[in-house]
Design an enzyme around this catalytic site. Structure first.
Site, mmCIF file in Angstrom:
data_model
loop_
_atom_site.group_PDB
_atom_site.id
_atom_site.type_symbol
_atom_site.label_atom_id
_atom_site.label_comp_id
_atom_site.label_asym_id
_atom_site.label_seq_id
_atom_site.Cartn_x
_atom_site.Cartn_y
_atom_site.Cartn_z
ATOM 1 N N GLN B 19 -15.370 22.350 -44.687
ATOM 2 C CA GLN B 19 -15.238 23.763 -43.335
ATOM 3 C C GLN B 19 -16.210 24.541 -43.549
ATOM 4 O OE1 GLN B 19 -11.944 25.316 -44.978
ATOM 5 N NE2 GLN B 19 -12.345 27.745 -44.271
ATOM 6 N N CYS B 25 -10.227 26.590 -41.027
ATOM 7 C CA CYS B 25 -8.844 26.339 -41.686
ATOM 8 C C CYS B 25 -7.868 25.258 -40.802
ATOM 9 C CB CYS B 25 -9.048 26.726 -43.256
ATOM 10 S SG CYS B 25 -7.587 28.803 -42.527
ATOM 11 N N HIS B 168 -3.845 30.912 -44.610
ATOM 12 C CA HIS B 168 -5.132 29.082 -45.264
ATOM 13 C C HIS B 168 -3.921 28.276 -44.404
ATOM 14 C CE1 HIS B 168 -8.241 26.954 -46.134
ATOM 15 N NE2 HIS B 168 -7.433 26.727 -47.080
#
Lengths: 110, 230
Positions: B19, B25, B168
């Site tokens: 990324q 993410c 995340h």
């Protein structure tokens, strides 16, 4: 219940200090391995201080998480805030969306 | 349920992606889940476009005012599934390649859709149900607290203390068991695909122990089904 063990997770031995003695060497290796360069001496000094703090943090993580290996990664010159800002991105929340469809319960035996 | 399972061995997982310095993410977790579901529906593994989500998805979370998918500033997988359902699908990676930057105009071309969402749902906070949904429906989009991931190199992460505050987005692709010298017995773990390149962790993957919602890994799990072309 066997997961609940009492274990010392704060440093009190010379091992940590020994690692910290080699921090210059670790930082040189880190820069070579991940191709890191810094624009100025000031930036270099700052990143070195962050790297040192992260080395201590990795050692602390190792004690808290002994079944994994923790150490120098590509993120070792970033503060935790920089790491969050640049590499994490889930809008923070602790619960599931209330309007979401719930997956049907599946059989898990046989 | 099988004692071990790994979608990588069944061809449902694309290579590890990166990324870059962008908080996207959530888009990689979303594409990973749809890539797996699309594979199950069509038999073809197609890498899907994260950049489409970064540029075009501004879906908002109905539960939290002002919390909308926002490119490199973050997002939520469930909102991204909702966007994908409404937009008509995701394009191929090669047709809409990842740049890792946002604020670009949306270049979605609905004539080039490669995978479509049929439906999606959240899985209860029950590890058996998570495993069952993984095996039945393909890789699952999950959120996790990533504090231990900044220093992770390998092994099974099983911290004694870890916040469950989710920050995340990753992809749950399997589970297994391994001997834990600390516990002196075999312990189960989840296999998680990350999006920080294959130089991070175990070739881009993370193992985290199962059993007690460590780092909130069981808290927000989503399963998705793709439209079959047949």
């Amino acid at each position: 219940n066997d997961d609940i063990l009492i274990r010392q997770v704060v440093g009190d031995d010379d091992g940590d200090d020994h690692h910290m003695l080699n921090v210059d060497h670790h930082f040189t290796n880190f820069k070579m391995r991940f191709g890191k360069t810094y624009a100025s001496d000031e930036e270099h000094r700052y990143r070195f201080s962050v790297f040192k703090a992260n080395l201590r943090r990795a050692m602390q993580h190792q004690k808290l998480d002994p079944s994994a290996v923790h150490g120098v990664t590509q993120f070792s010159d970033m503060t935790p805030d920089e790491f969050k800002r640049k590499f994490l991105g889930v809008n923070r929340r602790l619960r599931l969306p209330s309007d979401a469809n719930k997956a049907p319960i599946l059989p898990t035996e046989d | 349920l099988p004692s071990e399972f790994d979608w990588r061995e069944h061809g449902a997982v694309t290579p590890v992606k990166n990324q870059g310095s962008c908080g996207s993410c959530w888009s990689f977790s979303t594409t990973g889940a749809l890539e797996g579901a699309n594979y199950l529906a069509t038999g073809k593994l197609v890498s899907l476009s994260e950049q489409q989500l970064v540029d075009c998805d501004h879906e908002c979370d109905p539960d939290e005012k002002g919390s909308c998918d926002s490119g490199c500033n973050g997002g939520l997988m469930n909102s991204a599934f909702e966007y994908t359902l409404k937009a008509g699908g995701l394009m191929r990676e090669e047709d809409y390649p990842y740049t890792g930057t946002d604020r670009a105009a949306c270049k979605f071309d609905n004539t080039k859709v490669a995978a479509k969402v049929a439906n999606f749902s959240v899985v209860s906070l029950d590890e058996e149900q998570i495993a069952a949904n993984l095996v039945k429906n393909g890789p699952l989009a999950v959120a996790i607290n990533a504090v231990f991931m900044q220093t992770y190199i390998g092994g099974v992460s099983c911290p004694y203390i870890c916040s469950k505050r989710l920050d995340h987005g990753v992809l749950l692709v399997g589970y297994g068991t391994g001997y834990s010298p600390i516990r002196m017995k075999d312990k189960p773990y989840w296999i998680i695909k990350n999006s920080w390149g294959d130089k991070w962790g175990e070739k881009g993957y993370y193992k985290i122990c199962r059993g007690r919602n460590v780092c909130g890994v069981d808290s927000m799990v989503s399963t998705i089904a793709a439209v079959s072309t047949s």
